[in-house]
Design a protein around this motif. Structure first.
Motif, PDB file in Angstrom:
ATOM      1  N   GLU A 264       0.829  -1.206   0.000  1.00 35.10           N
ATOM      2  CA  GLU A 264       0.000   0.000   0.000  1.00 35.10           C
ATOM      3  C   GLU A 264       0.864   1.257   0.000  1.00 35.10           C
ATOM      4  O   GLU A 264       0.521   2.263  -0.633  1.00 35.10           O
ATOM      5  N   GLU A 265       1.986   1.213   0.710  1.00 33.28           N
ATOM      6  CA  GLU A 265       2.900   2.357   0.745  1.00 33.28           C
ATOM      7  C   GLU A 265       3.505   2.591  -0.644  1.00 33.28           C
ATOM      8  O   GLU A 265       3.610   3.731  -1.104  1.00 33.28           O
ATOM      9  N   GLY A 266       3.887   1.519  -1.300  1.00 34.74           N
ATOM     10  CA  GLY A 266       4.436   1.637  -2.639  1.00 34.74           C
ATOM     11  C   GLY A 266       3.435   2.212  -3.625  1.00 34.74           C
ATOM     12  O   GLY A 266       3.765   3.064  -4.463  1.00 34.74           O
ATOM     13  N   ILE A 267       2.187   1.776  -3.523  1.00 36.04           N
ATOM     14  CA  ILE A 267       1.140   2.270  -4.421  1.00 36.04           C
ATOM     15  C   ILE A 267       0.899   3.763  -4.190  1.00 36.04           C
ATOM     16  O   ILE A 267       0.774   4.543  -5.145  1.00 36.04           O
ATOM     17  N   ARG A 268       0.863   4.190  -2.931  1.00 33.01           N
ATOM     18  CA  ARG A 268       0.688   5.623  -2.632  1.00 33.01           C
ATOM     19  C   ARG A 268       1.852   6.442  -3.194  1.00 33.01           C
ATOM     20  O   ARG A 268       1.653   7.573  -3.664  1.00 33.01           O
ATOM     21  N   THR A 269       3.051   5.862  -3.167  1.00 35.26           N
ATOM     22  CA  THR A 269       4.213   6.575  -3.687  1.00 35.26           C
ATOM     23  C   THR A 269       4.088   6.802  -5.187  1.00 35.26           C
ATOM     24  O   THR A 269       4.363   7.902  -5.691  1.00 35.26           O
ATOM     25  N   VAL A 270       3.661   5.780  -5.912  1.00 32.94           N
ATOM     26  CA  VAL A 270       3.468   5.908  -7.361  1.00 32.94           C
ATOM     27  C   VAL A 270       2.422   6.975  -7.660  1.00 32.94           C
ATOM     28  O   VAL A 270       2.611   7.836  -8.532  1.00 32.94           O
ATOM     29  N   HIS A 271       1.314   6.942  -6.928  1.00 31.41           N
ATOM     30  CA  HIS A 271       0.249   7.920  -7.162  1.00 31.41           C
ATOM     31  C   HIS A 271       0.723   9.343  -6.852  1.00 31.41           C
ATOM     32  O   HIS A 271       0.399  10.287  -7.579  1.00 31.41           O
TER      33      HIS A 271
ATOM     34  N   ASP B 162      10.221   3.732 -14.571  1.00 35.27           N
ATOM     35  CA  ASP B 162      11.095   2.656 -15.048  1.00 35.27           C
ATOM     36  C   ASP B 162      11.124   1.524 -14.035  1.00 35.27           C
ATOM     37  O   ASP B 162      11.221   1.748 -12.820  1.00 35.27           O
ATOM     38  N   VAL B 163      11.072   0.286 -14.546  1.00 32.98           N
ATOM     39  CA  VAL B 163      11.037  -0.887 -13.675  1.00 32.98           C
ATOM     40  C   VAL B 163      11.771  -2.023 -14.366  1.00 32.98           C
ATOM     41  O   VAL B 163      12.384  -1.833 -15.413  1.00 32.98           O
ATOM     42  N   SER B 164      11.744  -3.208 -13.787  1.00 37.57           N
ATOM     43  CA  SER B 164      12.389  -4.382 -14.372  1.00 37.57           C
ATOM     44  C   SER B 164      11.857  -5.624 -13.689  1.00 37.57           C
ATOM     45  O   SER B 164      11.562  -5.593 -12.483  1.00 37.57           O
ATOM     46  N   PRO B 165      11.765  -6.749 -14.413  1.00 37.35           N
ATOM     47  CA  PRO B 165      11.380  -7.999 -13.743  1.00 37.35           C
ATOM     48  C   PRO B 165      12.407  -8.445 -12.714  1.00 37.35           C
ATOM     49  O   PRO B 165      12.090  -9.226 -11.812  1.00 37.35           O
TER      50      PRO B 165
ATOM     51  N   GLU C  13       7.344  -5.041 -10.597  1.00 34.52           N
ATOM     52  CA  GLU C  13       6.402  -4.915 -11.712  1.00 34.52           C
ATOM     53  C   GLU C  13       4.975  -5.215 -11.253  1.00 34.52           C
ATOM     54  O   GLU C  13       4.024  -4.553 -11.686  1.00 34.52           O
ATOM     55  N   THR C  14       4.823  -6.196 -10.386  1.00 41.32           N
ATOM     56  CA  THR C  14       3.488  -6.570  -9.909  1.00 41.32           C
ATOM     57  C   THR C  14       2.855  -5.447  -9.102  1.00 41.32           C
ATOM     58  O   THR C  14       1.687  -5.085  -9.314  1.00 41.32           O
ATOM     59  N   VAL C  15       3.610  -4.865  -8.170  1.00 44.68           N
ATOM     60  CA  VAL C  15       3.091  -3.760  -7.358  1.00 44.68           C
ATOM     61  C   VAL C  15       2.822  -2.545  -8.236  1.00 44.68           C
ATOM     62  O   VAL C  15       1.788  -1.866  -8.094  1.00 44.68           O
ATOM     63  N   LEU C  16       3.742  -2.257  -9.158  1.00 42.92           N
ATOM     64  CA  LEU C  16       3.548  -1.112 -10.047  1.00 42.92           C
ATOM     65  C   LEU C  16       2.300  -1.300 -10.899  1.00 42.92           C
ATOM     66  O   LEU C  16       1.522  -0.357 -11.094  1.00 42.92           O
ATOM     67  N   GLY C  17       2.088  -2.513 -11.405  1.00 43.73           N
ATOM     68  CA  GLY C  17       0.896  -2.779 -12.201  1.00 43.73           C
ATOM     69  C   GLY C  17      -0.379  -2.503 -11.439  1.00 43.73           C
ATOM     70  O   GLY C  17      -1.343  -1.935 -11.970  1.00 43.73           O
ATOM     71  N   GLU C  18      -0.382  -2.883 -10.164  1.00 45.22           N
ATOM     72  CA  GLU C  18      -1.557  -2.619  -9.330  1.00 45.22           C
ATOM     73  C   GLU C  18      -1.727  -1.122  -9.107  1.00 45.22           C
ATOM     74  O   GLU C  18      -2.850  -0.597  -9.134  1.00 45.22           O
ATOM     75  N   ALA C  19      -0.619  -0.416  -8.913  1.00 45.23           N
ATOM     76  CA  ALA C  19      -0.686   1.032  -8.689  1.00 45.23           C
ATOM     77  C   ALA C  19      -1.212   1.756  -9.913  1.00 45.23           C
ATOM     78  O   ALA C  19      -1.931   2.760  -9.804  1.00 45.23           O
ATOM     79  N   LEU C  20      -0.863   1.275 -11.102  1.00 49.22           N
ATOM     80  CA  LEU C  20      -1.235   1.957 -12.346  1.00 49.22           C
ATOM     81  C   LEU C  20      -2.644   1.608 -12.822  1.00 49.22           C
ATOM     82  O   LEU C  20      -3.142   2.222 -13.770  1.00 49.22           O
TER      83      LEU C  20
END
Length: 319
Positions: free
Chosen positions: A33-40, A51-54, A62-69
């Motif tokens: 949840e903290e990571g998602i708030r950071t992206v937003h 930018d990300v990477s597997p 990538e999985t957390v970023l996908g959920e955030a986006l």
């Protein structure tokens, strides 16, 4: 937020961009949840390149970023990921694996196309495989519409000379070579500008050398380099300043550097980084810190296979 052209891609990217490695728990354990708030927070405050990477967190980033986006309109961000590196010592730049990797990344990220796909840390792969399978795989993905632009990433600046002397690239990602303690990336700019290749600069804090926190034990820099950087950080603290702020301001100020990646999974940290880029730099402090760092200016560390002509440590101590 300031925006700049990314080479000849036609993309306008934010001067400060978001490196999503932290979402994979690369630097510390994080709550999703903290990571998602950071992206937003990053996107809401004007950052548009992510930018990300597997490799980061072994697909976790990538999985957390996908959920955030998932809740963000696709046209609000430029999405870059990588292929070819999948573990600490796991590299595969074969055509079939790269194409499969792109599909897997798109699935995790919740998108049907990638704006940018980079071959990740190519200095650890076979030169022959990168050139004869890796680049053609990227060209195939671009032709099919799965990716819009492609390029390579890595530490030694020599790898970019090797590839760009043989083929045109849309983008490159270089790290730890445009920061307070190392500006050797400037030597590559004439070639990039001549060829219209976009530049993503990463790690303005030199992977933690330029911060108030302890340098990670895994950091490959010599003890002498670490000692000088500690001295610079301590000088900033004694003047009521944060060397991380100075480093971010310095890296993003150069108009010839399209964008600079910073990585964090803390909303307050990314907010501070963005606000720093909008403040005038302390020129007096900058001059004094650069003087402290001058004995190690351009010092680096070896990375990758010898066949790439990778840099060895350029400085052997002797303060």
């Amino acid at each position: 937020m300031h925006y700049r052209k990314l080479g000849n891609t036609g993309l306008d990217v934010s001067a400060l961009s978001f490196g999503a490695s932290s979402l994979g728990g690369v630097f510390r354990d994080i709550q999703k949840e903290e990571g998602i708030r950071t992206v937003h927070t990053a996107i809401d405050m004007g950052i548009n390149l992510i930018d990300v990477s597997p490799y980061y967190g072994l697909t976790k980033a990538e999985t957390v970023l996908g959920e955030a986006l998932r809740s963000i309109p696709r046209n609000r961000y430029v999405l870059s990921t990588k292929a070819g590196r999948y573990g600490q010592d796991e590299f595969n730049f074969s055509r079939n694996r790269l194409i499969r990797s792109a599909e897997e990344s798109m699935q995790r990220l919740g998108t049907d196309y990638l704006d940018i796909l980079l071959l990740h840390d190519i200095e650890f792969g076979s030169l022959e495989q990168v050139l004869e399978e890796g680049i053609p795989a990227l060209e195939q993905l671009k032709k099919s519409g799965k990716i819009r632009f492609f390029g390579v990433s890595g530490l030694p600046l020599s790898i970019f000379d090797v590839v760009l002397s043989r083929i045109s690239l849309d983008v490159i990602l270089s790290y730890c070579h445009y920061s307070l303690n190392d500006t050797t990336l400037l030597g590559l700019l004439p070639m990039l500008e001549q060829q219209g290749t976009g530049l993503i600069n990463a790690s303005p804090l030199s992977m933690g050398l330029l911060s108030n926190r302890d340098v990670p034990k895994w950091h490959p820099a010599s003890e002498d380099i670490k000692a000088v950087c500690r001295r610079a950080a301590e000088y900033c603290r004694s003047n009521g300043a944060d060397i991380a702020k100075l480093a971010v301001q310095y890296a993003t100020a150069n108009e010839r550097i399209s964008t600079t990646l910073v990585s964090t999974a803390n909303p307050e940290n990314i907010r501070n980084n963005i606000l720093w880029t909008e403040e005038p730099i302390d020129e007096r402090l900058l001059k004094e810190v650069l003087e402290i760092l001058k004995p190690i200016d351009g010092a680096t560390w070896p990375s990758g296979r010898a066949e790439w002509g990778g840099e060895q440590a350029q400085w052997n101590g002797g303060l």
